[in-house]
Design a protein around this motif. Structure first.
Motif, PDB file in Angstrom:
ATOM      1  N   ARG A 157     -43.082  93.000  -2.066  1.00 12.14           N
ATOM      2  CA  ARG A 157     -42.373  93.217  -0.792  1.00 12.14           C
ATOM      3  C   ARG A 157     -40.875  92.911  -0.854  1.00 12.14           C
ATOM      4  NH1 ARG A 157     -45.423  96.495   1.847  1.00 12.14           N
ATOM      5  NH2 ARG A 157     -44.737  95.828   3.897  1.00 12.14           N
ATOM      6  N   PRO A 162     -39.881 101.757  -1.543  1.00 13.68           N
ATOM      7  CA  PRO A 162     -39.010 102.716  -0.842  1.00 13.68           C
ATOM      8  C   PRO A 162     -37.738 103.035  -1.618  1.00 13.68           C
ATOM      9  CG  PRO A 162     -39.279 100.678   0.437  1.00 13.68           C
ATOM     10  CD  PRO A 162     -40.203 100.587  -0.719  1.00 13.68           C
ATOM     11  N   ARG A 210     -36.759  85.931   4.976  1.00  7.34           N
ATOM     12  CA  ARG A 210     -37.062  87.321   5.319  1.00  7.34           C
ATOM     13  C   ARG A 210     -38.381  87.742   4.650  1.00  7.34           C
ATOM     14  NH1 ARG A 210     -37.099  91.842   8.184  1.00  7.34           N
ATOM     15  NH2 ARG A 210     -36.698  93.739   7.036  1.00  7.34           N
ATOM     16  N   HIS A 213     -41.246  86.394   6.523  1.00 11.55           N
ATOM     17  CA  HIS A 213     -41.454  87.187   7.736  1.00 11.55           C
ATOM     18  C   HIS A 213     -42.213  88.486   7.417  1.00 11.55           C
ATOM     19  CE1 HIS A 213     -40.526  89.110  11.591  1.00 11.55           C
ATOM     20  NE2 HIS A 213     -40.162  90.169  10.885  1.00 11.55           N
ATOM     21  N   GLU A 217     -46.355  89.532   8.430  1.00  7.94           N
ATOM     22  CA  GLU A 217     -46.816  90.696   9.200  1.00  7.94           C
ATOM     23  C   GLU A 217     -48.060  91.287   8.542  1.00  7.94           C
ATOM     24  OE1 GLU A 217     -44.635  92.928  11.657  1.00  7.94           O
ATOM     25  OE2 GLU A 217     -44.269  90.815  12.141  1.00  7.94           O
ATOM     26  N   THR A 251     -31.806  92.445  -1.425  1.00  4.21           N
ATOM     27  CA  THR A 251     -32.069  93.548  -0.503  1.00  4.21           C
ATOM     28  C   THR A 251     -32.057  93.088   0.956  1.00  4.21           C
ATOM     29  OG1 THR A 251     -34.463  93.144  -0.570  1.00  4.21           O
ATOM     30  CG2 THR A 251     -33.565  94.624  -2.240  1.00  4.21           C
ATOM     31  N   THR A 252     -31.835  91.788   1.172  1.00  6.20           N
ATOM     32  CA  THR A 252     -32.053  91.210   2.498  1.00  6.20           C
ATOM     33  C   THR A 252     -31.351  91.941   3.633  1.00  6.20           C
ATOM     34  OG1 THR A 252     -32.211  89.092   1.397  1.00  6.20           O
ATOM     35  CG2 THR A 252     -32.067  89.048   3.807  1.00  6.20           C
ATOM     36  N   HIS A 253     -30.044  92.131   3.514  1.00  2.78           N
ATOM     37  CA  HIS A 253     -29.326  92.749   4.633  1.00  2.78           C
ATOM     38  C   HIS A 253     -28.918  94.174   4.323  1.00  2.78           C
ATOM     39  CE1 HIS A 253     -29.327  88.979   6.752  1.00  2.78           C
ATOM     40  NE2 HIS A 253     -28.865  88.370   5.679  1.00  2.78           N
ATOM     41  N   SER A 255     -29.768  98.371   3.782  1.00  2.00           N
ATOM     42  CA  SER A 255     -30.656  99.501   4.037  1.00  2.00           C
ATOM     43  C   SER A 255     -31.076 100.096   2.694  1.00  2.00           C
ATOM     44  CB  SER A 255     -29.924 100.556   4.853  1.00  2.00           C
ATOM     45  OG  SER A 255     -28.893 101.133   4.071  1.00  2.00           O
TER      46      SER A 255
END
Lengths: 273, 273
Positions: A157, A162, A210, A213, A217, A251-253, A255
């Protein structure tokens, strides 16, 4: 009177270019509320006239001149959108005359080449890159890794899948990815299977909060998602990257576009189609 | 003297916007030979100066003024690229002044919002759409189809998978796909499992010659790839689409961008992030 201003992105083809530059410009006025609509495939005078009527009606309703961004190539189609009650931003016309002068050549006025199918061979290469990335997702298939242009590694993750798909679709890059499991992370050395491909590796890391989080989910209250475990896995993965000199980014902030273009840039990869 | 002219697409972020509009403009001069380079993340005066020196050297070498397309927001960074020996096409500056006047507001001059991460929730939605499309690729998973925004159906190798991934990545659309097998095609009615979702279906078809070519690359001299079989499968799939009134398009001469934006348009789908 409505609080929003309508904005149309109009194109004779996909609308991707008009939308892309239009959005870029509008993000500069972020205290304003825009009602956005993309209208692709406006490629005849008739379609342009029908659309012009609709936009005029919107202008009357809003009591605010709509913004109309266009990248239409055909001058007659463009003319039909030259309305009195809109703010017209014509990307094509604004620059094409200047370029014609500078390049000493007339524009060919052919429509739809930018995001069209240029030739079948290049197109097939792109589809193959997508298939390669799908087949080499999540470490599923480890043979043929020598055919990869890049191999993304990182904890579960961290954004590998992507990014690989985007690299394949947008740039025709064969992007494999390999998830670093807790077992892999027990030692600071790369999994043996990956060692021959060290020069193609690119690491992804992520802020443990992050990650916690995102994983929560998926599997709430699991060891997998726990803050402690996320912190440990991220630390160990970063140690592994440093140990082998594998370049990595957070990759935290970012796109998907930002992650992918950063990798293209830092790994000096070129567009393949 | 070289035959090509150098073209640079320069951005303070990903370079996607500058490249997109720059390519669109250059395709209008297709008899000319351009040597293209995208330079993303030029976000300081220092980086811009280093780049300016490199471009100046290219100009001297080529004896032809390079084309420089930029979408840089910061005026000081932009200024450093204002070279005497290039043709500068500044997408940002050209339009932003006009927009400021019309909208009665100053541009915020914030960098990187267009392809940046706008907010985590929207971003998570996009990643979920990618995961959904991956999980529902090739009819692998048939439950949860009620959560799909669109379900693409078509014969094997008609373009379903790359289109679904593009829809998910670019528009945040949950796109499932289902391959019509020879058994499905024996009858002109939709496979039973799909009937409840008829309104979300979109068909892809393809020219039998092109399908024969694509399949032959994969399985040469097979029944699967034979011209006869390709023709029969395509005919039967199109009959099925017509029988149920499922909208469909041919992917033969279309790029993934064109297929995806056509589906967005015809199925009246909106961007989901």
């Amino acid at each position: 009177m409505p609080h929003h201003r309508s904005a149309f992105f109009i194109s004779d083809r996909t609308g991707i270019t008009a939308e892309s530059l239009g959005h870029t410009l509008l993000t500069q006025f972020d205290s304003l509320d825009f009602q956005r609509e993309t209208v692709p495939f406006v490629d005849t005078v008739e379609k342009a006239q029908t659309l012009a009527e609709r936009i005029s009606a919107v202008a009357e309703r809003d009591h605010l001149r709509p913004l109309v961004f266009t990248s239409i190539v055909n001058p007659e189609v463009r003319e039909a959108l030259r309305l009195s009650n809109v703010i017209l931003i014509d990307f094509f016309e604004t620059f094409i005359g200047h370029l014609e002068l500078e390049l000493g050549q007339k524009a060919s006025l052919t429509v739809g080449k930018a995001h069209g199918m240029i030739n079948e061979e290049k197109y097939d290469h792109r589809i193959e890159a997508v298939n390669f990335s799908l087949n080499h997702d999540d470490g599923v298939k480890l043979k043929d890794l020598d055919e990869a242009d890049v191999i993304l590694i990182g904890v579960s993750r961290s954004g590998k899948t992507p990014t690989c798909l985007y690299l394949a679709l947008q740039y025709g890059i064969r992007a494999a990815n390999y998830p670093l499991t807790p077992e892999d992370l027990d030692s600071p050395t790369l999994p043996k299977i990956l060692l021959p491909f060290k020069d193609k590796m690119f690491g992804l890391t992520i802020d443990p909060n992050r990650l916690h989080h995102i994983r929560s989910e998926r599997r709430p209250d699991s060891k997998y998602a726990s803050m402690d475990n996320c912190r440990r896995e991220v630390n160990e993965a970063e140690s592994m990257f440093r140990h082998h000199g594998v370049p990595f980014i957070s990759t935290t902030h970012k796109s998907i576009e930002e992650i992918a273009s950063t990798i293209m840039h830092k790994a000096a990869l070129g567009r393949k189609f």
